[in-house]
Design an enzyme around this catalytic site. Structure first.
Site, short mmCIF file in Angstrom:
data_model
loop_
_atom_site.label_atom_id
_atom_site.label_comp_id
_atom_site.label_asym_id
_atom_site.label_seq_id
_atom_site.Cartn_x
_atom_site.Cartn_y
_atom_site.Cartn_z
NE ARG A 44 38.60 28.80 39.96
CZ ARG A 44 38.75 29.66 38.94
NH1 ARG A 44 37.88 29.69 37.99
NH2 ARG A 44 39.76 30.47 38.92
NE ARG A 48 35.01 29.50 32.66
CZ ARG A 48 36.19 29.96 32.30
NH1 ARG A 48 36.29 30.83 31.33
NH2 ARG A 48 37.28 29.53 32.90
NE ARG A 57 30.37 34.89 33.28
CZ ARG A 57 30.42 35.92 32.43
NH1 ARG A 57 29.32 36.55 32.07
NH2 ARG A 57 31.57 36.33 31.94
CG ASP A 93 37.62 35.92 40.90
OD1 ASP A 93 37.55 34.88 40.21
OD2 ASP A 93 38.64 36.64 40.91
CE1 TYR A 169 45.56 36.87 37.83
CE2 TYR A 169 45.77 35.91 40.01
CZ TYR A 169 45.54 35.78 38.66
OH TYR A 169 45.28 34.54 38.13
O1 CP3 Z 1 33.28 26.93 42.60
C1 CP3 Z 1 33.70 27.97 42.07
O2 CP3 Z 1 33.90 28.11 40.86
C2 CP3 Z 1 33.93 29.07 43.05
C3 CP3 Z 1 34.16 30.39 42.51
C4 CP3 Z 1 35.56 30.86 42.15
C5 CP3 Z 1 35.80 31.75 41.06
N1 CP3 Z 1 37.11 32.13 41.13
C6 CP3 Z 1 34.80 32.25 40.09
C7 CP3 Z 1 35.26 32.49 38.71
C8 CP3 Z 1 36.78 30.66 42.81
C9 CP3 Z 1 37.09 29.74 44.00
C10 CP3 Z 1 37.74 31.48 42.17
C11 CP3 Z 1 39.14 31.60 42.63
C12 CP3 Z 1 40.12 32.24 41.73
N2 CP3 Z 1 39.95 33.35 40.93
C13 CP3 Z 1 41.48 31.85 41.62
C14 CP3 Z 1 42.13 30.76 42.41
C15 CP3 Z 1 41.61 29.44 42.03
C16 CP3 Z 1 42.54 28.55 41.31
O3 CP3 Z 1 42.01 27.84 40.45
O4 CP3 Z 1 43.72 28.45 41.64
C17 CP3 Z 1 42.09 32.71 40.69
C18 CP3 Z 1 43.53 32.63 40.24
C19 CP3 Z 1 41.13 33.65 40.28
C20 CP3 Z 1 41.28 34.78 39.33
C21 CP3 Z 1 40.52 34.52 38.09
N3 CP3 Z 1 39.14 34.58 38.00
C22 CP3 Z 1 41.03 34.14 36.83
C23 CP3 Z 1 42.49 33.91 36.52
C24 CP3 Z 1 39.93 34.01 35.97
C25 CP3 Z 1 39.93 33.74 34.49
C26 CP3 Z 1 40.39 32.41 34.13
C27 CP3 Z 1 39.53 31.26 34.67
O5 CP3 Z 1 40.05 30.44 35.45
O6 CP3 Z 1 38.36 31.17 34.30
C28 CP3 Z 1 38.76 34.25 36.73
C29 CP3 Z 1 37.36 34.17 36.23
C30 CP3 Z 1 36.41 33.33 37.00
N4 CP3 Z 1 36.28 33.33 38.35
C31 CP3 Z 1 35.44 32.45 36.44
C32 CP3 Z 1 34.71 31.93 37.51
C33 CP3 Z 1 33.54 30.98 37.45
C34 CP3 Z 1 35.21 32.13 34.97
C35 CP3 Z 1 34.82 33.28 34.16
C36 CP3 Z 1 33.35 33.55 33.97
O7 CP3 Z 1 32.43 32.84 34.41
O8 CP3 Z 1 33.13 34.57 33.33
#
Ligand code: CP3
Length: 376
Positions: A44, A48, A57, A93, A169
Site C-alpha cells: 500500500r 491515502r 483523490r 484494487d 468479498y
Molecule cells: O500501493 C497501493 O496502495 C496499491 C493499491 C492498492 C489498493 N488496494 C488501492 C486502494 C492495493 C494493493 C489494494 C489491495 C487491496 N484492496 C486489498 C489487499 C491488500 C491488503 O492490505 O491486504 C484489499 C483487501 C482490498 C479491498 C479494499 N479496497 C478495501 C477493504 C478497501 C477499504 C479499506 C482500506 O483499506 O482502505 C479498499 C479501498 C482502497 N483500495 C483504497 C486504496 C488506496 C483506499 C480508499 C480510497 O482511496 O478511497
C-alpha cells in the site's frame, strides 16, 4: 526508456554483479540470488497517507483512478519515486475483477467495498462470467506506462487477489469479522465452493497474464484474509486452487509472491502453493517464518506497519531487527507485514528505506545459496 535487459534470468547466478538496479535487485531477491543490499518496497505504498495521492483523490473516485491508466500510472510512479524504493506496485484494487464477472460493487466512504448482490448459491456461482477479463485491460495499460517510465530502475509488481480472499468479498458482500456466509457455503455446498474457486482461478490467471504481458516482473497474490482459516480448511478448500493459480502465473515466466495476514500456522501449507516468495506479517519473527516456509522459498516482510508511528530510535531498532533476522541469507525483500495505514508519516517511510539500504549494505551476504539454505 531503459531496456529491461538486467532482468533476463540467464544473467542470474550465484555471483553479485557490480552494478545492480532496483529491478534486478528485487527480482534476484525473489529468486534467492545474492544482492548488494536488501531490496525494499511497501504494501500500500501509494495510498491515502500520501498527500500526492490525496490530491488526485480529491477530484477522482478510487475506481476512476484505477480505470484511468494515466492516473493509475501517475500515482504509482509518484509514490515509488518519492520513497525511492526498489519496486513499484501498480495502483489498482483487489476487487476490480468482480465487475467483468458480473458482480457490481462500490466503495462507500469510510466503509470499504460493498457488493450489491453477493453470491449465496450454486446458481449464483454458475452465473459468473469468465469471458470478459479483457475488460480489465486498463490495469495492463497502466503497467505499460510505469514500465516505460522506469525501465530497469524499479521492479514492476502486478497483483491480484487470491481465490479465497476474493470469494470472501463476493459472498459476504463486504469486509467481515467471522466469515460466516463464506464458511457456510464452503462447508455446506462444497461443489458450489469448488466451482467458485475454479471460476476465480480462470479469471485471475487471465488477469495476471495480461499484467505479465504488459511488463510486470512479478505477480503478488493477496490472500489477506486466509488467516481466518484453520489449517485443515485451508488445505481442503483453498490450497489446491491457489496452487493452480500460482502455477498458471509462473508458466508466464515470472516469480509469484504469495501474501497473507495472521498466517503463522498456515505457512508450511502456504508454501505448498509453490510460490517463489511468501509474504510474512509482523506477528512471527522473520527467522521463524523463514524456517516455517523452508529453505527453497524467499520471504518478504515484516515490519509492523504501526511501528512507522514510533519514535525514530525504536523504529530503527525494529528495522535492524528484521534485517538481523534475515541474516544476510539470499531471498529477503524488506517490506511491512501488512499495508501502510492512513496518517502514517511519509518521512518515516523514507527513513526506513534509507536505513534498510545503509544497514543491509554493511551486512555480509552469503553468496552460496545452498550453504545459506543449510544455515536457515
Ligand atoms: O500501493 C497501493 O496502495 C496499491 C493499491 C492498492 C489498493 N488496494 C488501492 C486502494 C492495493 C494493493 C489494494 C489491495 C487491496 N484492496 C486489498 C489487499 C491488500 C491488503 O492490505 O491486504 C484489499 C483487501 C482490498 C479491498 C479494499 N479496497 C478495501 C477493504 C478497501 C477499504 C479499506 C482500506 O483499506 O482502505 C479498499 C479501498 C482502497 N483500495 C483504497 C486504496 C488506496 C483506499 C480508499 C480510497 O482511496 O478511497
Amino acid at each position: 526508456m531503459v531496456e529491461k535487459t538486467a532482468l533476463n534470468k540467464n544473467m542470474l547466478d550465484g555471483s553479485i554483479p557490480q552494478r545492480m538496479t532496483g529491478g534486478s535487485r528485487f527480482l534476484r531477491a525473489c529468486l534467492r540470488q545474492p544482492v548488494d543490499r536488501t531490496p525494499v518496497w511497501f504494501l500500500r505504498q501509494a495510498g491515502r497517507y500520501m498527500p500526492e495521492y490525496q490530491a488526485v483523490r480529491k477530484s477522482h473516485s478510487l475506481l476512476a483512478i484505477c480505470k484511468s491508466p494515466a492516473l493509475a500510472s501517475e500515482v504509482t510512479i509518484t509514490a515509488a519515486e518519492k520513497l525511492d524504493v526498489d519496486a513499484a506496485i501498480i495502483f489498482a484494487d483487489l476487487l476490480l475483477p468482480l465487475e467483468p464477472m458480473g458482480l457490481d460493487f462500490e466503495f462507500l466512504a469510510g466503509e470499504g467495498p460493498v457488493v450489491h448482490k453477493p453470491i449465496r448459491s450454486h446458481a449464483d456461482v454458475a452465473a459468473l462470467r469468465t469471458d470478459r477479463t479483457a475488460e480489465l485491460g486498463y490495469v495492463a495499460e497502466a503497467i505499460r506506462r510505469v514500465v516505460h517510465h522506469f525501465g530497469d530502475r524499479m521492479g514492476m509488481i502486478g497483483f491480484c487477489g487470491a481465490p479465497f480472499t476474493l470469494a470472501s468479498y463476493m459472498i459476504e458482500g463486504c469486509g467481515s469479522r467471522h466469515y460466516i456466509e463464506t464458511k457456510r457455503l464452503m462447508y455446506s455446498d462444497p461443489a458450489a465452493w469448488h466451482a467458485l474457486m475454479q471460476t476465480l482461478a480462470t479469471v485471475l490467471s487471465g488477469f495476471a497474464a495480461q499484467q505479465v504481458a504488459a511488463g510486470a516482473d512479478v505477480i503478488q497474490i493477496f490472500d489477506s484474509w486466509a488467516g481466518a482459516l484453520s489449517v485443515t480448511d485451508y488445505r481442503q478448500f483453498v490450497l489446491p486452487v491457489t496452487r493452480l493459480l500460482v502455477k498458471n502465473i509462473q508458466a508466464h515466466g515470472v516469480p509469484v509472491i504469495y501474501f497473507g495476514v495472521d498466517t503463522a500456522a498456515l505457512l508450511p501449507a502456504m508454501r505448498e502453493t509453490g510460490a517463489d516468495v511468501i509474504g510474512l506479517d509482523w506477528r512471527i519473527p522473520l527467522d521463524a517464518g523463514r524456517r516455517a516456509v523452508g529453505e527453497a522459498c524467499a520471504v518478504q516482510g515484516n515490519l509492523d506497519p504501526i511501528a512507522l508511528f514510533a519514535p525514530e530510535a525504536l523504529l530503527r531498532a525494529r528495522v535492524e531487527e528484521v534485517l538481523r533476522q534475515a541474516g544476510g541469507i539470499p531471498g529477503h525483500i524488506f517490506n511491512v507485514g501488512h499495508g501502510i495505514v492512513p496518517e502514517t508519516p511519509v518521512e518515516n517511510v523514507q527513513r526506513v528505506v534509507r536505513w534498510v539500504r545503509e544497514i543491509s549494505a554493511e551486512m555480509p551476504m552469503q553468496t552460496d545459496s545452498a550453504q545459506a539454505g543449510r544455515r536457515v
